[in-house]
Design a protein around this motif. Structure first.
Motif, short mmCIF file in Angstrom:
data_model
loop_
_atom_site.label_atom_id
_atom_site.label_comp_id
_atom_site.label_asym_id
_atom_site.label_seq_id
_atom_site.Cartn_x
_atom_site.Cartn_y
_atom_site.Cartn_z
N UNK A 78 -5.27 6.72 1.86
CA UNK A 78 -4.23 6.02 1.10
C UNK A 78 -4.83 4.82 0.39
N UNK A 79 -4.46 4.61 -0.89
CA UNK A 79 -5.00 3.49 -1.65
C UNK A 79 -4.39 2.17 -1.19
N UNK A 80 -5.06 1.09 -1.57
CA UNK A 80 -4.63 -0.23 -1.14
C UNK A 80 -3.25 -0.58 -1.74
N UNK A 81 -2.36 -1.08 -0.88
CA UNK A 81 -1.01 -1.46 -1.30
C UNK A 81 -0.70 -2.89 -0.87
N UNK A 82 0.40 -3.39 -1.41
CA UNK A 82 0.84 -4.74 -1.09
C UNK A 82 2.02 -4.66 -0.13
N UNK A 83 1.91 -5.38 0.99
CA UNK A 83 2.96 -5.36 2.01
C UNK A 83 3.57 -6.75 2.14
N UNK A 84 4.91 -6.82 2.10
CA UNK A 84 5.61 -8.10 2.25
C UNK A 84 6.12 -8.19 3.69
N UNK A 85 5.59 -9.16 4.43
CA UNK A 85 5.87 -9.27 5.86
C UNK A 85 6.58 -10.59 6.16
N UNK A 86 7.61 -10.48 7.01
CA UNK A 86 8.36 -11.67 7.41
C UNK A 86 8.26 -11.83 8.92
N UNK A 87 8.28 -13.10 9.35
CA UNK A 87 8.19 -13.41 10.77
C UNK A 87 9.49 -14.06 11.25
N UNK A 88 9.82 -13.82 12.51
CA UNK A 88 10.97 -14.49 13.15
C UNK A 88 12.29 -14.25 12.42
N UNK A 89 12.52 -13.06 11.94
CA UNK A 89 13.80 -12.62 11.37
C UNK A 89 14.18 -13.34 10.08
N UNK A 90 14.27 -14.67 10.12
CA UNK A 90 14.66 -15.40 8.91
C UNK A 90 13.57 -16.36 8.45
N UNK A 91 12.35 -16.09 8.87
CA UNK A 91 11.24 -16.93 8.45
C UNK A 91 10.81 -16.62 7.03
N UNK A 92 9.84 -17.34 6.53
CA UNK A 92 9.32 -17.07 5.20
C UNK A 92 8.55 -15.75 5.21
N UNK A 93 8.43 -15.13 4.05
CA UNK A 93 7.71 -13.85 3.93
C UNK A 93 6.39 -14.08 3.20
N UNK A 94 5.41 -13.25 3.54
CA UNK A 94 4.06 -13.39 2.99
C UNK A 94 3.50 -12.02 2.63
N UNK A 95 2.62 -12.01 1.63
CA UNK A 95 1.99 -10.77 1.22
C UNK A 95 0.71 -10.51 1.99
N UNK A 96 0.51 -9.24 2.37
CA UNK A 96 -0.72 -8.77 2.99
C UNK A 96 -1.11 -7.48 2.28
N UNK A 97 -2.36 -7.10 2.41
CA UNK A 97 -2.80 -5.83 1.85
C UNK A 97 -2.91 -4.80 2.97
N UNK A 98 -2.74 -3.53 2.60
CA UNK A 98 -2.84 -2.47 3.61
C UNK A 98 -3.11 -1.13 2.96
N UNK A 99 -3.77 -0.26 3.71
CA UNK A 99 -3.91 1.13 3.29
C UNK A 99 -3.25 2.04 4.33
N UNK A 100 -2.41 1.44 5.18
CA UNK A 100 -1.72 2.20 6.22
C UNK A 100 -0.44 2.82 5.67
#
Length: 276
Positions: A1-23
């Motif tokens: 799978x090619x590299x994609x952008x994943x938007x991840x949030x912590x603690x339900x209502x926390x801020x969200x951040x971008x990570x990369x993934x091929x999963x």
């Protein structure tokens, strides 16, 4: 799978951040990522995006794996552990007689680091406290001072509307709120009534600000003169919700429908003022 952008949030209502993934992961999946704090458990809050669509100037950290049962169990264990650690830290803080109010405690997923969040009215010298905490908890210690809005987000509560606080239920990031937003909605500038549990201006002032700005374009300006029943009257108030205009005609104050008044063109407005 090619590299994609994943938007991840912590603690339900926390801020969200971008990570990369091929999963092969999808919205709603729990994932393990490495942040500046260490290993953390987050949730994917949108489907993966094509990384080529974004002009990124920094290298993103990668999603390590989809969270497994062991990760989820460890996360829950750490939450219980954090509650006990918070009480221990409160006792130690009291022994040192430091002017700081502990609000929350969090462990990274691998428990290599514990973060204590606190509020304080002044700068705190906690060098000796750090040494004490390190000897008790046997891991890296972070003491993070937070503001009143962050405290309300963590502690939670009920707002003046009778619903759970926005910041602790769905508001991921804080938007800027200004006193002009209250003025735009023609609210009485009573700081106690337009402030939230945090003591800062209500976040919900932001929600309707744009709608008020758009709706008020249909109304005459405060202080201007309009025609009503063949009389020239002064506008002294507005009720945008009910489409009413508050007018003053020689000391007689009343509310009339917006449809019953005629907004004078600038030229006529000046002439009428001269005539009076």
């Amino acid at each position: 799978m090619e590299e994609k952008l994943a938007l991840v949030r912590f603690n339900n209502v926390g801020e969200s951040y971008f990570f990369s993934t091929d999963l092969d992961v999808h919205k709603g999946d729990k994932v393990v990522v490495e942040t500046i704090r260490g290993l953390e458990l987050g949730e994917l809050i949108s489907e993966l995006k094509d990384i080529s669509e974004f002009n990124l100037d920094t290298e993103l950290k990668r999603v390590k794996r989809r969270a497994n049962r062991a990760d989820l169990d460890l996360f829950e264990f750490n939450k219980t552990k954090a509650m006990k650690s918070l009480e221990i830290c409160k006792t130690i803080v009291n022994e040192y007689k430091l002017d700081m109010h502990l609000v929350n405690c969090e462990y990274t997923l691998d428990a290599s680091k514990v973060i204590f969040m606190y509020t304080s009215e002044s700068r705190v010298d906690f060098r000796e406290l750090l040494k004490e905490l390190a000897s008790v908890f046997k891991c890296r210690i972070e003491l993070r001072q937070i503001g009143p809005r962050d405290k309300s987000k963590i502690v939670g509560g009920i707002g003046s509307c009778g619903l759970p606080l926005c910041c602790s239920s769905f508001l991921g990031e804080f938007d800027g709120v200004t006193i002009n937003m209250a003025k735009n909605q023609m609210l009485a500038i009573n700081i106690d009534k337009i402030s939230g549990a945090c003591g800062r201006l209500l976040c919900c002032l932001k929600y309707e600000d744009e709608a008020y700005t758009i709706e008020k374009r249909r109304f005459p300006k405060l202080g201007s003169r309009v025609r009503f029943e063949d009389k020239i009257v002064k506008v002294i108030g507005l009720n945008v919700i009910s489409d009413l205009v508050k007018i003053d005609y020689d000391g007689n104050i009343s509310f009339v429908s917006l449809n019953d008044i005629k907004i004078l063109p600038p030229k006529d407005h000046k002439n009428e003022q001269r005539g009076r």
